[in-house]
Design a protein around this motif. Structure first.
Motif, PDB file in Angstrom:
ATOM      1  N   CYS A  73     100.968  94.756  65.006  1.00  0.00           N
ATOM      2  CA  CYS A  73      99.634  95.145  65.447  1.00  0.00           C
ATOM      3  C   CYS A  73      99.705  96.460  66.230  1.00  0.00           C
ATOM      4  O   CYS A  73     100.679  96.723  66.920  1.00  0.00           O
ATOM      5  CB  CYS A  73      99.015  94.074  66.344  1.00  0.00           C
ATOM      6  N   GLY A 133      95.937 102.492  67.411  1.00  0.00           N
ATOM      7  CA  GLY A 133      95.684 103.748  66.725  1.00  0.00           C
ATOM      8  C   GLY A 133      95.707 104.930  67.664  1.00  0.00           C
ATOM      9  O   GLY A 133      96.604 105.040  68.499  1.00  0.00           O
ATOM     10  N   CYS A 172      92.309  95.688  67.882  1.00  0.00           N
ATOM     11  CA  CYS A 172      93.570  96.156  67.315  1.00  0.00           C
ATOM     12  C   CYS A 172      93.520  95.975  65.811  1.00  0.00           C
ATOM     13  O   CYS A 172      92.600  95.359  65.263  1.00  0.00           O
ATOM     14  CB  CYS A 172      94.766  95.429  67.922  1.00  0.00           C
ATOM     15  N   LEU A 173      94.512  96.526  65.144  1.00  0.00           N
ATOM     16  CA  LEU A 173      94.647  96.405  63.700  1.00  0.00           C
ATOM     17  C   LEU A 173      95.936  95.648  63.405  1.00  0.00           C
ATOM     18  O   LEU A 173      96.988  95.981  63.948  1.00  0.00           O
ATOM     19  CB  LEU A 173      94.705  97.796  63.061  1.00  0.00           C
ATOM     20  N   THR A 187      98.620  94.695  60.494  1.00  0.00           N
ATOM     21  CA  THR A 187      99.007  95.246  59.195  1.00  0.00           C
ATOM     22  C   THR A 187      99.870  94.265  58.411  1.00  0.00           C
ATOM     23  O   THR A 187     100.578  93.432  58.998  1.00  0.00           O
ATOM     24  CB  THR A 187      99.768  96.569  59.374  1.00  0.00           C
ATOM     25  N   TRP A 196      92.615 102.549  56.180  1.00  0.00           N
ATOM     26  CA  TRP A 196      93.384 102.617  57.415  1.00  0.00           C
ATOM     27  C   TRP A 196      94.632 103.465  57.185  1.00  0.00           C
ATOM     28  O   TRP A 196      95.029 103.725  56.055  1.00  0.00           O
ATOM     29  CB  TRP A 196      93.778 101.216  57.900  1.00  0.00           C
ATOM     30  N   TRP A 231      98.517 104.910  59.494  1.00  0.00           N
ATOM     31  CA  TRP A 231      99.427 104.580  60.591  1.00  0.00           C
ATOM     32  C   TRP A 231      99.098 105.298  61.883  1.00  0.00           C
ATOM     33  O   TRP A 231      99.365 104.794  62.960  1.00  0.00           O
ATOM     34  CB  TRP A 231     100.871 104.884  60.194  1.00  0.00           C
ATOM     35  N   ALA A 242      94.690 104.339  62.453  1.00  0.00           N
ATOM     36  CA  ALA A 242      94.206 103.004  62.087  1.00  0.00           C
ATOM     37  C   ALA A 242      92.930 103.118  61.245  1.00  0.00           C
ATOM     38  O   ALA A 242      92.865 103.925  60.320  1.00  0.00           O
ATOM     39  CB  ALA A 242      94.002 102.159  63.334  1.00  0.00           C
ATOM     40  N   ASP A 259     100.651 101.705  72.134  1.00  0.00           N
ATOM     41  CA  ASP A 259     101.390 101.091  71.031  1.00  0.00           C
ATOM     42  C   ASP A 259     102.871 101.406  71.195  1.00  0.00           C
ATOM     43  O   ASP A 259     103.233 102.481  71.669  1.00  0.00           O
ATOM     44  CB  ASP A 259     100.907 101.642  69.687  1.00  0.00           C
TER      45      ASP A 259
END
Length: 427
Positions: free
Chosen positions: A63, A66, A82-83, A85, A120, A122, A125, A412
């Motif tokens: 997670c 971004g 959050c994203l 993946t 999306w 990297w 995001a 992150d």
């Protein structure tokens, strides 16, 4: 993070011949250098972070949030976006969707998926963010519908409320307008920043006159094309412009949203190098002004409506953090001999501190930095290891961001072997 403008371009024949050598030798040399100096850590005492740091996403999931110019916290401070993946080391393709998730800090950081999107990347995001300052503020994220990139607005339960016809790059603080660019074109030239949910054409026009920066009304979805690639290619042109491919990146409104900043970038096919100019303009695209025309600008932060901080190269002093005064030639250095590396800067809500980070050092550590603007004092909040398999287009920059009250920061990191979102307490 960018090409060095002071280095002479490499001839194309040498560039082609050395491509394979660079692909293999550069990672090997980095590993050798790291191994040679790694012994220092065995002799130095282990340094704990200067502030409490905790992960708020689970260890068994990849997670991240971004980019550094958006706030993951909702207006109440309870939820973070959050994203999540499906993998950690590949460029996403057309079939690869990521999950938009909510983190509930009142329920032991429970992670709840509210939507999925194929739009999306990297670095940035899905541009997921909260709209406005109401306690029940809706969520905006980029999406792909019927082969076109769009903006989807949802409530925090995930219910779709509206779909706007263009994707969003940045929104104004009053949540009335959004800046938009072609994310397919961006994917072609900067894969970590664009989207690959739709086919990316191989033969893109170098500087089209029917595409560029659009400003979209977030209430109605109506938009205007305010600046085109062709206009930028004809503005104070360089000799290589007709042969170069042009693209636009890094757009952001100033606090009052009457002007915005963006990067005009071009890649010369003869040298393979990218160069950058930094412009500001009024919201309708008028009153265009070039703040930096020396080929290299990296990351920036609006300090107020008239001043912009950016890591750039300037003939007066080389690479520095420069404070630019909009629509003038006035610049001054910020953090001389203290802030000596490129990072992702942002101003605290009270305007007293600058938050930034660094790229990996020789020991593959990224540093999280707090800089007191009045005392001119730097505090290294944490140094975090970066595994070798998180380089290039798959890298995970810290991208530190302020909470709305300025008491916490989110960032992150991959120092535990996978992407996770962390919180550092500054209170």
């Amino acid at each position: 993070s960018e090409q060095d403008p002071t280095r002479p371009p490499m001839p194309l024949t040498r560039l082609r011949k050395s491509a394979l050598l660079r692909k293999t030798a550069r990672p090997a040399w980095r590993a050798i250098k790291y191994a040679l100096i790694r012994a220092r850590l065995l002799l130095e005492p282990r340094k704990e972070p200067a502030v409490p740091v905790r992960a708020v996403t689970p260890y068994d999931a990849d997670c991240f949030f971004g980019y550094y110019d958006k706030c993951p916290w909702d207006p109440t401070g309870r939820y973070l976006l959050c994203l999540k993946t499906p993998f950690r080391r590949y460029l996403p393709g057309p079939e690869d969707t990521a999950a938009i998730c909510l983190i509930d800090t009142h329920e032991e950081n429970a992670l709840r998926e509210i939507a999925r999107t194929p739009a999306w990347c990297w670095q940035q995001a899905a541009m997921q963010q909260w709209i406005g300052s109401a306690p029940d503020a809706p969520i905006l994220h980029n999406d792909c519908r019927n082969g076109r990139y769009v903006t989807t607005i949802r409530d925090r339960e995930g219910r779709s409320q509206r779909v706007l016809p263009l994707p969003t790059y940045a929104i104004s603080r009053d949540a009335r307008h959004a800046l938009s660019v072609d994310f397919t074109r961006l994917c072609h030239w900067r894969p970590g920043y664009g989207y690959a949910a739709t086919p990316v054409p191989r033969n893109l026009p170098p500087h089209p006159s029917d595409d560029g920066i659009r400003v979209m009304d977030l209430d109605t979805g109506e938009s205007d094309l305010v600046l085109t690639y062709d206009h930028l290619a004809r503005l104070q042109p360089r000799p290589e412009f007709p042969r170069s491919m042009h693209y636009i990146n890094h757009l952001e409104f100033n606090p009052s949203a009457d002007r915005f900043v963006f990067y005009h970038r071009w890649r010369n096919p003869e040298t393979g190098r990218d160069k950058t100019r930094m412009f500001t303009a009024r919201r309708d695209g008028s009153d265009l002004y070039c703040l930096s025309d020396h080929d290299f600008v990296s990351h920036y932060a609006w300090m107020d409506d008239r001043h912009l901080l950016a890591w750039a190269w300037h003939p007066s002093a080389g690479y520095r953090y420069y404070l630019f005064t909009d629509r003038t030639h006035e610049i001054q250095i910020l953090g001389e001999n203290i802030l000596t590396e490129d990072g992702h800067p942002s101003l605290s809500p009270d305007g007293k501190y600058l938050l930034t980070d660094t790229y990996p050092d020789r020991l593959r550590r990224r540093t999280l930095i707090l800089y007191d603007l009045h005392k001119k004092h730097r505090t290294n909040l944490a140094r975090l290891f970066v595994p070798f398999n998180f380089d290039g287009n798959f890298r995970c920059d810290l991208h530190p961001r302020w909470s709305r009250d300025g008491k916490q920061i989110a960032f992150d990191s991959v120092h535990e072997g996978r992407r996770r979102l962390y919180i550092a307490d500054l209170s």
